[in-house]
Design a protein around this motif. Structure first.
Motif, PDB file in Angstrom:
ATOM      1  N   ILE A  53      -0.344   5.364  -2.779  1.00  0.00           N
ATOM      2  CA  ILE A  53       0.964   5.797  -2.250  1.00  0.00           C
ATOM      3  C   ILE A  53       1.886   4.377  -1.817  1.00  0.00           C
ATOM      4  N   ARG A  54       3.063   4.355  -2.190  1.00  0.00           N
ATOM      5  CA  ARG A  54       3.984   3.271  -1.847  1.00  0.00           C
ATOM      6  C   ARG A  54       5.415   4.107  -1.442  1.00  0.00           C
ATOM      7  N   ILE A  55       5.696   3.682   0.013  1.00  0.00           N
ATOM      8  CA  ILE A  55       7.077   4.415   0.080  1.00  0.00           C
ATOM      9  C   ILE A  55       7.882   3.254   0.788  1.00  0.00           C
ATOM     10  N   TYR A  56       9.201   3.151   0.442  1.00  0.00           N
ATOM     11  CA  TYR A  56      10.088   2.434   0.888  1.00  0.00           C
ATOM     12  C   TYR A  56      11.095   3.278   1.728  1.00  0.00           C
ATOM     13  N   VAL A  98      -2.654   3.142   0.816  1.00  0.00           N
ATOM     14  CA  VAL A  98      -1.464   3.810   1.180  1.00  0.00           C
ATOM     15  C   VAL A  98      -0.574   2.518   2.032  1.00  0.00           C
ATOM     16  N   LYS A  99       0.813   2.092   1.311  1.00  0.00           N
ATOM     17  CA  LYS A  99       1.635   1.169   2.141  1.00  0.00           C
ATOM     18  C   LYS A  99       2.840   1.757   2.089  1.00  0.00           C
ATOM     19  N   VAL A 114      -4.611   0.589   4.505  1.00  0.00           N
ATOM     20  CA  VAL A 114      -3.459   1.223   4.806  1.00  0.00           C
ATOM     21  C   VAL A 114      -2.482   0.316   5.804  1.00  0.00           C
ATOM     22  N   SER A 115      -1.561   0.010   5.209  1.00  0.00           N
ATOM     23  CA  SER A 115      -0.631  -0.888   6.230  1.00  0.00           C
ATOM     24  C   SER A 115       1.008  -0.483   6.086  1.00  0.00           C
ATOM     25  N   PRO A 116       1.604  -0.810   6.957  1.00  0.00           N
ATOM     26  CA  PRO A 116       1.392  -1.442   8.267  1.00  0.00           C
ATOM     27  C   PRO A 116       0.700  -0.389   9.273  1.00  0.00           C
ATOM     28  N   ILE A 117      -0.298  -0.690   9.808  1.00  0.00           N
ATOM     29  CA  ILE A 117      -0.843   0.116  10.902  1.00  0.00           C
ATOM     30  C   ILE A 117      -1.394  -0.378  12.124  1.00  0.00           C
TER      31      ILE A 117
END
Length: 472
Positions: free
Chosen positions: A392-395, A443-444, A469-472
């Motif tokens: 998953i990539r979300i902006y 997941v980013k 997973v980032s950022p975390i």
């Protein structure tokens, strides 16, 4: 293609010469039963005569050649296909002096769901207890005289197509403009296929309620004021029935200005829509008495709309859901919203529901609203179970303040399940609460401008695996 001025719009419908259907038995042209197709004469009686004739012969195709056919309620029968040809428009006429659509039938269970989900007869096309029916063709259904309101006046109609307790149903190729409260309301309809439709409407596109064995494919639904493709499981039938064995694939949903999908302009006027934002999403829930089982949503595009919503708040089980290959752009609230709540709008003595075995994968989201992030929340003692998220990539837009990061979010146990009601969240990426069995990998998330809140907040999350997973 269509203008908002009624006079101009009527003139835009193609005026083709009367064209006969294929010359073989089983086709019944509405013109042969008295329909004028002139845009002024109410042709409903002629259309229903053609349906009756076809049904008396054991079934057939009721054919609409080019023309404009104003009508009140069209009453389908078993073994009937409506075929709306290129250049033909079935028009929902406005009632005159309280004369119009069939009256809504009584329903002793209407307190458990919205008015629109409790009545079917007050529609342009209506069928109940039928089998082997279809609505097809490259033509248009224009709900011009329908109301979008739940407060329907005497003689009024508020749905384009309403089907109850039917099976073996196909709706294919037709376009719907301005469909009223529902362009399609299917309740207790099994073996349902909806394919290659274009819907440009003023409220819900497809509401698939208490249905089994459903295939929705290759459809484009623009619905700025309400949901695009929505699975529900209301108590409208008087008993709980799950919506199950459902595939939604190769579809697009959006919230452009109404009419601008079909005319190709794709306008975004930033006018005030429902809850001050456009809608147009894919959703599962709100009405959630019977539950949801075995659902796959894949290869779908969200553009200028709300995000994906999975909700069970009325005591139902939501389980075995796979969502993959999704792209979203310009999302106006939470791009991923999963909610197990306890509104409990249904008969007494129903326990809190269950939400489990959900997989989300291969999702890319750009320019998501800054206020909400992704919200995934169960209840104390009633966690969401076995949730997997990967690739998953979300902006997000970003812009949240440090003060928001301190906010203590209420449980909203009894509230209507809608992300905007949760307010501005303390995390800009994911707010995860009351979950048992969480697996997140690859997941980013990132922001397009700085945001002072944390990307992730985990509260009461048990048995979690977090990897890459980032950022975390």
């Amino acid at each position: 293609m269509f203008l908002q001025n009624d006079g101009k719009k009527a003139g835009l419908v193609m005026r083709m010469a009367h064209r006969q259907p294929p010359s073989h038995a089983g086709w019944y042209s509405v013109r042969d039963y008295g329909a004028k197709g002139d845009g002024a004469t109410i042709d409903g009686d002629a259309i229903n005569k053609a349906i009756d004739a076809a049904a008396a012969a054991g079934g057939g195709t009721v054919y609409f050649p080019a023309g404009n056919y104003p009508s009140y309620t069209v009453r389908l029968k078993s073994n009937i296909s409506l075929y709306i040809d290129q250049g033909a428009t079935l028009v929902a006429a406005a009632p005159v002096d309280k004369v119009g659509y069939d009256k809504p039938e009584p329903n002793p269970y209407d307190q458990y769901q919205d008015f629109g989900h409790s009545h079917w007869k007050n529609s342009l096309i209506y069928g109940e207890g039928l089998h082997d029916i279809s609505i097809m063709g490259p033509g248009l259904i224009w709900g011009k005289g329908l109301t979008r309101s739940t407060n329907v006046p005497e003689g009024g109609g508020n749905k384009t197509i309403a089907l109850k307790l039917c099976h073996n149903v196909t709706i294919r190729d037709v376009s719907v403009l301005h469909g009223g409260h529902f362009a399609i309301l299917a309740t207790g309809v099994d073996n349902l296929t909806i394919d290659n439709m274009r819907v440009d409407t003023d409220r819900d596109g497809f509401d698939i309620d208490c249905c089994k064995n459903v295939r929705v494919s290759n459809c484009t639904v623009n619905s700025p004021f309400d949901d695009g493709i929505c699975l529900k499981s209301s108590f409208g039938l008087g008993y709980s029935k799950a919506t199950e064995n459902v595939t939604v694939t190769n579809c697009q949903v959006s919230g452009y200005d109404e009419g601008s999908l079909l005319d190709g302009t794709f306008r975004r006027s930033w006018r005030k829509y429902s809850d001050s934002t456009t809608t147009g999403r894919i959703k599962m829930g709100t009405e959630s008495n019977g539950g949801f089982k075995n659902v796959t949503i894949s290869n779908c595009v969200f553009d200028y709309s709300r995000g994906l919503a999975l909700e069970t708040v009325d005591g139902a089980i939501l389980e075995d859901v796979t969502i993959s290959n999704i792209t979203m752009r310009d999302i106006v609230n939470s791009p991923i919203f999963i909610r197990l709540g306890a509104r409990m709008r249904g008969p007494d003595s129903i326990p809190v529901g269950v939400c489990r075995r959900i997989i989300l994968s291969d999702i890319v989201i750009y320019n998501a609203d800054w206020r909400h992030g992704c919200i995934i929340s169960g209840l104390p003692g009633h966690p969401i179970e076995d949730l997997q998220m990967s690739n998953i990539r979300i902006y997000f837009k970003g812009g949240g303040t440090a003060d928001l990061a301190k906010r203590d979010v209420p449980e909203f146990e009894k509230d209507y399940p809608e992300p905007y009601r949760w307010g501005k969240m303390p995390a800009w990426g994911f707010f995860l609460r009351h979950i048992k069995g969480l697996d997140m990998h690859d997941v980013k998330v990132s922001t397009l401008m700085p945001d002072a809140r944390p990307a992730f907040i985990f509260k009461d999350v048990e048995d979690k695996t977090i990897n890459r997973v980032s950022p975390i």
